[in-house]
Scaffold this active site. Structure first.
Site, PDB file in Angstrom:
ATOM      1  CB  THR A 140      -1.031   0.091   1.280  1.00 51.45           C
ATOM      2  OG1 THR A 140      -1.585  -1.210   1.082  1.00 51.45           O
ATOM      3  CG2 THR A 140      -1.962   1.176   1.271  1.00 51.45           C
ATOM      4  N   GLY A 145      -3.542   3.568  -2.152  1.00 53.35           N
ATOM      5  CA  GLY A 145      -4.511   2.938  -1.347  1.00 53.35           C
ATOM      6  C   GLY A 145      -4.446   1.452  -1.627  1.00 53.35           C
ATOM      7  NE  ARG A 259      -9.419  -8.722  -1.115  1.00 56.38           N
ATOM      8  CZ  ARG A 259      -9.372  -8.359  -2.492  1.00 56.38           C
ATOM      9  NH1 ARG A 259     -10.237  -8.938  -3.326  1.00 56.38           N
ATOM     10  NH2 ARG A 259      -8.884  -7.203  -2.863  1.00 56.38           N
ATOM     11  NE  ARG A 284     -28.284  -3.555  33.871  1.00 56.13           N
ATOM     12  CZ  ARG A 284     -28.136  -2.492  34.987  1.00 56.13           C
ATOM     13  NH1 ARG A 284     -27.499  -2.899  36.189  1.00 56.13           N
ATOM     14  NH2 ARG A 284     -28.526  -1.426  34.761  1.00 56.13           N
ATOM     15  CD  GLN A 295     -40.223 -11.687  21.132  1.00 58.96           C
ATOM     16  OE1 GLN A 295     -41.175 -10.912  21.074  1.00 58.96           O
ATOM     17  NE2 GLN A 295     -40.720 -12.956  20.703  1.00 58.96           N
ATOM     18  NE  ARG A 333     -13.927 -21.397  -5.285  1.00 59.20           N
ATOM     19  CZ  ARG A 333     -14.968 -21.818  -6.048  1.00 59.20           C
ATOM     20  NH1 ARG A 333     -14.452 -21.669  -7.249  1.00 59.20           N
ATOM     21  NH2 ARG A 333     -16.078 -22.165  -5.648  1.00 59.20           N
ATOM     22  CD  GLU A 384      -5.167  -8.623   1.722  1.00 62.39           C
ATOM     23  OE1 GLU A 384      -5.033  -9.483   1.016  1.00 62.39           O
ATOM     24  OE2 GLU A 384      -4.244  -7.824   2.180  1.00 62.39           O
TER      25      GLU A 384
END
Length: 566
Positions: A140, A145, A259, A284, A295, A333, A384
């Site tokens: 970088t 960037g 990644r 608590r 809920q 991938r 990354e």
């Protein structure tokens, strides 16, 4: 001239489950002994990287966590992508700053693993395995960037008396470099006449210097510094692979893998914060009852985050398994790695933020740690590959898939989910099919109206694709678990029934998001009355609404599992 090694993904053969569990146990014990909670908070407050712990974690005589990432041929354990994800998640649960320090050595060695000559691998990877040396990854730059193609650092050949290249003179600067001030070696990406090229530069090389550590929002246990290279001369041997111009190819070889590791940081940080919120809610009392019995508390701040993080985990694990099996182009991938990182880091940040809310005022104070986790996990959406870079990566790749498939890419995936639903009606695959079908309609509407000329639309398509594909994958993993075929190395926290409840809950949310936001973005760019707008009528909105039935009851059941009420 030495021939470069063949490029390939960095995942190794993989550890057996017993060896992996021993490493995870040793990692936890080492960090717990080396860093008390009080010391961790003090280091964070003072913005100090505990170099002693970083080097102890790398030292094979103490822990040697780096061995997981190094091939066996060079003294490592030959861990695969699945092993690396488990280790990275465990490290992140202890401290994402420390995890980043370890990750930096792993990342800095990636160009060596995929591109170096055999002699170079033996020297540099051997030094990591046998001596625990610390690396940094110098890619970088201040003005570039995440755009590696825009780098300005140069490496000019140095010629000998006979005109042969004997070395390179490097000039430039690097920014946001993890381990920048403490690394023994840094892999530097620089432009040669042939193009971007990786070099290994030792710390004490004349002209090579590090700036003071950055004063960061979070990740304060990680050393981050700018690097300056002023007429830094390195021998030709420092050029990774001995063939210049291969730097971007080598970097792209491991994007899916690296990644995935940052995805594990998001997952680990999010779960650490969430577990603290769950424990707090068991103690608590508010308004005469425990928070865990309310809920309004569990269904807003706890249950959705559990579902999101476990959906991301399922996608991480599928991608890691694919990498270890060498599936995809060169086993990389890359798009799947982008989806895994995008979803896990976004969800990790939301979970950490909600954990602060779950603690009320206490969550905003240092002793309860969740505010530190939130500051630390924030970086995972930036380094990354930012979330926006990932949206672009996913959007562009899936747009090409839509075009190359005759506009049926997502329709075909929807068909697979429909078939899965016939075999496993409890996992929500029918709802995931609705999400995928809707996404295919939206992609086609964008094509007919040429909406991807708008960068924002392409990015939004990337986001929706990530959600729909994660939903489909989660349903597939839930079905596999129901069949008794989970990944061997998966943490055994939730059984098949709970996983099915969560996969169906996530599919509901994904279908709703894809349909609603897809209609919004097509409507924002297409002309009223156009074929693109008319195409939106084929989105199965009524079925998606009907699929929401039973959602609250399923969330009740998930909460019961989390709080051992089931």
């Amino acid at each position: 001239m030495t021939e470069p090694a063949t490029l390939g993904h960095v995942g190794g053969a993989g550890l057996d489950l017993g060896s992996l569990n021993l490493m995870l146990e040793a990692l936890g014990d080492f960090v717990d002994a080396a860093m008390t909670p009080e010391r961790q908070l003090d280091l964070d407050h003072e913005d100090v990287c505990p170099e002693d712990i970083v080097r102890g974690m790398s030292d094979p005589e103490q822990l040697g966590v780096q061995l997981v990432f190094i091939p066996e041929a060079y003294g490592g354990l030959d861990g695969g992508a699945f092993d690396a994800y488990r280790v990275c998640e465990a490290m992140a649960r202890k401290d994402i700053g420390l995890a980043t320090a370890v990750f930096a050595t792993f990342l800095g060695s990636d160009p060596i693993v995929v591109g170096a000559t055999e002699e170079q691998k033996l020297e540099w990877l051997g030094a990591i395995a046998e001596q625990g040396v610390v690396f940094a990854y110098g890619a970088t730059e201040p003005g570039a960037g995440s755009d590696l193609g825009a780098l300005t650092t140069t490496a000019v050949p140095i010629e000998g008396e006979n005109g042969e290249i004997t070395g390179y003179r490097i000039n430039g600067s690097k920014q946001w470099i993890s381990n920048g001030s403490i690394a023994d070696y840094t892999t530097i990406l620089a432009n040669t006449p042939e193009g971007p090229t990786w070099f290994v530069v030792p710390k004490d090389t004349p002209g090579f210097s590090a700036g003071p550590p950055e004063d960061k929002h979070g990740l304060r246990l990680s050393n981050t510094a700018a690097l300056t290279l002023e007429d830094v001369e390195v021998p030709r041997y420092a050029l990774i692979g001995d063939v210049p111009g291969q730097g971007l190819v080598q970097a792209q070889q491991v994007f899916g893998y690296t990644r995935l590791m940052v995805a594990a940081f998001g997952l680990g940080g999010g779960w650490e914060a969430l577990d603290r919120a769950i424990d707090y809610s068991k103690q608590r009392e508010q308004g005469g009852s425990l928070l865990c019995d309310k809920q309004g508390f569990t269904h807003k701040l706890i249950v959705p985050n559990v579902v999101h993080l476990e959906a991301a985990r399922a996608y991480i694990e599928t991608t890691a398994d694919d990498i270890d099996r060498g599936l995809g182009e060169n086993g990389a991938r890359n798009t799947e790695g982008a989806i895994a990182k995008y979803m896990a880091t976004v969800f990790g940040n939301v979970a950490a933020n909600d954990a602060i809310q779950a603690h009320g005022g206490y969550g905003y104070t240092r002793p309860y740690v969740v505010e530190k986790i939130k500051r630390d996990v924030r970086i995972t959406e930036i380094y990354e590959g930012t979330s926006e870079i990932l949206e672009m990566t996913i959007g562009r790749d899936r747009w090409q898939a839509h075009l190359k498939s005759g506009f049926r890419h997502y329709a075909n995936l929807a068909g697979e989910m429909t078939q899965l639903h016939a075999r496993h009606p409890q996992v929500g695959a029918d709802v995931a099919a609705l999400a995928l079908h809707s996404l295919g309609v939206i992609f086609e509407a964008c094509r007919s109206a040429r909406l991807t000329r708008n960068q924002h639309i392409l990015f939004r398509l990337g986001e929706l694709a990530a959600w729909a594909e994660t939903a489909a994958n989660y349903c597939a993993r839930a079905a596999a678990l129901a069949e008794g075929t989970p990944f061997e190395k998966t943490p055994k926290r939730f059984d098949a029934r709970a996983t099915a409840l969560m996969s169906k809950t996530f599919a509901r949310e994904a279908a709703h998001k894809v349909a609603l936001e897809g209609i919004r973005w097509v409507g924002s760019g297409a002309d009223p009355g156009s074929p693109a707008m008319a195409a939106l009528d084929s989105i199965p909105a009524a079925q998606i609404r009907a699929a929401q039935a039973g959602g609250i009851a399923d969330m009740d059941a998930i909460a019961d599992v989390l709080y051992d009420r089931a």
